[in-house]
Motif scaffolding. Structure first.
Motif, PDB file in Angstrom:
ATOM      1  N   SER A  76      41.657  40.753  30.985  1.00 22.12           N
ATOM      2  CA  SER A  76      40.715  41.697  31.591  1.00 22.12           C
ATOM      3  C   SER A  76      39.328  41.071  31.541  1.00 22.12           C
ATOM      4  O   SER A  76      39.149  39.972  31.017  1.00 22.12           O
ATOM      5  CB  SER A  76      40.728  43.048  30.867  1.00 22.12           C
ATOM      6  OG  SER A  76      39.926  43.021  29.706  1.00 22.12           O
ATOM      7  N   THR A  77      38.358  41.796  32.061  1.00 22.59           N
ATOM      8  CA  THR A  77      36.986  41.290  32.069  1.00 22.59           C
ATOM      9  C   THR A  77      36.230  41.671  30.795  1.00 22.59           C
ATOM     10  O   THR A  77      35.041  41.415  30.691  1.00 22.59           O
ATOM     11  CB  THR A  77      36.228  41.807  33.304  1.00 22.59           C
ATOM     12  OG1 THR A  77      36.280  43.231  33.316  1.00 22.59           O
ATOM     13  CG2 THR A  77      36.833  41.247  34.587  1.00 22.59           C
ATOM     14  N   ASP A 103      38.014  37.317  30.574  1.00 20.87           N
ATOM     15  CA  ASP A 103      37.395  36.771  31.786  1.00 20.87           C
ATOM     16  C   ASP A 103      36.061  37.474  32.002  1.00 20.87           C
ATOM     17  O   ASP A 103      35.792  38.027  33.069  1.00 20.87           O
ATOM     18  CB  ASP A 103      38.329  36.952  32.978  1.00 20.87           C
ATOM     19  CG  ASP A 103      37.836  36.228  34.216  1.00 20.87           C
ATOM     20  OD1 ASP A 103      37.098  35.230  34.085  1.00 20.87           O
ATOM     21  OD2 ASP A 103      38.177  36.678  35.330  1.00 20.87           O
ATOM     22  N   ARG A 106      34.107  36.786  34.936  1.00 23.56           N
ATOM     23  CA  ARG A 106      34.838  37.164  36.143  1.00 23.56           C
ATOM     24  C   ARG A 106      35.161  35.971  37.050  1.00 23.56           C
ATOM     25  O   ARG A 106      35.433  36.149  38.244  1.00 23.56           O
ATOM     26  CB  ARG A 106      34.088  38.253  36.917  1.00 23.56           C
ATOM     27  CG  ARG A 106      34.036  39.573  36.181  1.00 23.56           C
ATOM     28  CD  ARG A 106      33.061  40.553  36.763  1.00 23.56           C
ATOM     29  NE  ARG A 106      33.236  41.913  36.284  1.00 23.56           N
ATOM     30  CZ  ARG A 106      32.927  42.333  35.065  1.00 23.56           C
ATOM     31  NH1 ARG A 106      32.453  41.489  34.159  1.00 23.56           N
ATOM     32  NH2 ARG A 106      33.107  43.594  34.709  1.00 23.56           N
ATOM     33  N   SER A 109      39.099  35.977  37.738  1.00 20.94           N
ATOM     34  CA  SER A 109      39.378  37.184  38.537  1.00 20.94           C
ATOM     35  C   SER A 109      38.903  37.014  39.977  1.00 20.94           C
ATOM     36  O   SER A 109      39.594  37.418  40.922  1.00 20.94           O
ATOM     37  CB  SER A 109      38.688  38.403  37.928  1.00 20.94           C
ATOM     38  OG  SER A 109      39.083  38.596  36.603  1.00 20.94           O
ATOM     39  N   LEU A 115      39.358  41.427  41.864  1.00 21.36           N
ATOM     40  CA  LEU A 115      38.325  42.343  41.383  1.00 21.36           C
ATOM     41  C   LEU A 115      38.219  43.543  42.309  1.00 21.36           C
ATOM     42  O   LEU A 115      38.125  43.396  43.531  1.00 21.36           O
ATOM     43  CB  LEU A 115      36.964  41.639  41.301  1.00 21.36           C
ATOM     44  CG  LEU A 115      36.769  40.671  40.141  1.00 21.36           C
ATOM     45  CD1 LEU A 115      35.407  40.005  40.236  1.00 21.36           C
ATOM     46  CD2 LEU A 115      36.930  41.373  38.807  1.00 21.36           C
ATOM     47  N   VAL A 121      36.059  45.550  38.145  1.00 23.90           N
ATOM     48  CA  VAL A 121      37.024  45.174  37.108  1.00 23.90           C
ATOM     49  C   VAL A 121      38.310  44.708  37.791  1.00 23.90           C
ATOM     50  O   VAL A 121      38.497  44.902  38.995  1.00 23.90           O
ATOM     51  CB  VAL A 121      37.332  46.359  36.158  1.00 23.90           C
ATOM     52  CG1 VAL A 121      36.071  46.785  35.410  1.00 23.90           C
ATOM     53  CG2 VAL A 121      37.934  47.535  36.919  1.00 23.90           C
ATOM     54  N   CYS A 122      39.201  44.111  37.006  1.00 24.34           N
ATOM     55  CA  CYS A 122      40.467  43.631  37.557  1.00 24.34           C
ATOM     56  C   CYS A 122      41.341  44.773  38.041  1.00 24.34           C
ATOM     57  O   CYS A 122      41.428  45.823  37.400  1.00 24.34           O
ATOM     58  CB  CYS A 122      41.250  42.865  36.494  1.00 24.34           C
ATOM     59  SG  CYS A 122      40.505  41.331  35.958  1.00 24.34           S
TER      60      CYS A 122
END
Length: 179
Positions: A76-77, A103, A106, A109, A115, A121-122
């Protein structure tokens, strides 16, 4: 979004790999698990509601993936420190057997094209990457709908046959013959 047949992007990310603040972090890159299949799945945010149900189920199925020479990588971010705290505080995540990648910039992603435009966010994306670094499967769910990790195991089984597999095919069943 990155699709089937394309090389998975190069990455080198911090990850939470245990619950210990002293040695609970590692750098994970493409070549960390060289020669293995990768199952990379992304979720929107830590400390939410749907995400831990998926992450915990991937954890419960980890031996199934290992039996198939596949390494699971969650992402995830959120930062690796947020991942660590979530692992420590959520009963279902305490014993996760796979890295939780951060990440936070980002970069991966964005390269994957996963995104969410509105939230930043993912999306709930899953990539199966073969040992040569080529994407062999991609699936993406809306932010509000969890995925089925058992289906990811089934798809991995089918990909590893390198044969034609019909709808609902299960490991051990006959594959199709081209006419």
């Amino acid at each position: 979004m990155l699709t089937v047949g394309k090389p998975f992007p190069q990455f080198n990310l911090k990850a939470a790999v245990s619950n210990d603040i002293n040695d609970g972090f590692a750098d994970i890159a493409n070549d960390t698990y060289k020669g293995k299949w990768l199952v990379v799945f992304a979720w929107p945010k830590d400390f939410t509601f749907v995400c831990p149900t998926e992450i915990a189920e991937f954890g419960r199925l980890n031996e199934e993936f290992q039996d198939r020479d596949a390494q699971v990588l969650g992402m995830s971010t959120d930062s690796e420190f947020v991942h660590l705290n979530w692992r420590r505080s959520h009963e279902d995540l305490r014993d996760l057997p796979f890295p939780m990648l951060s990440d936070i910039k980002r970069e991966l992603s964005q390269e994957l094209g996963i995104l969410d435009d509105a939230e930043g966010v993912c999306l709930r994306a899953t990539f199966i990457v073969d040992p040569d670094g080529i994407v062999r499967h991609v699936s993406v769910n809306d932010l509000s709908v969890g995925r089925n990790p058992h289906e990811i195991v089934r798809i991995l089984d089918a990909l590893q046959t390198d044969e034609l597999c019909p709808c609902n095919w299960q490991k051990g069943e006959d594959t199709l013959e081209a006419a």
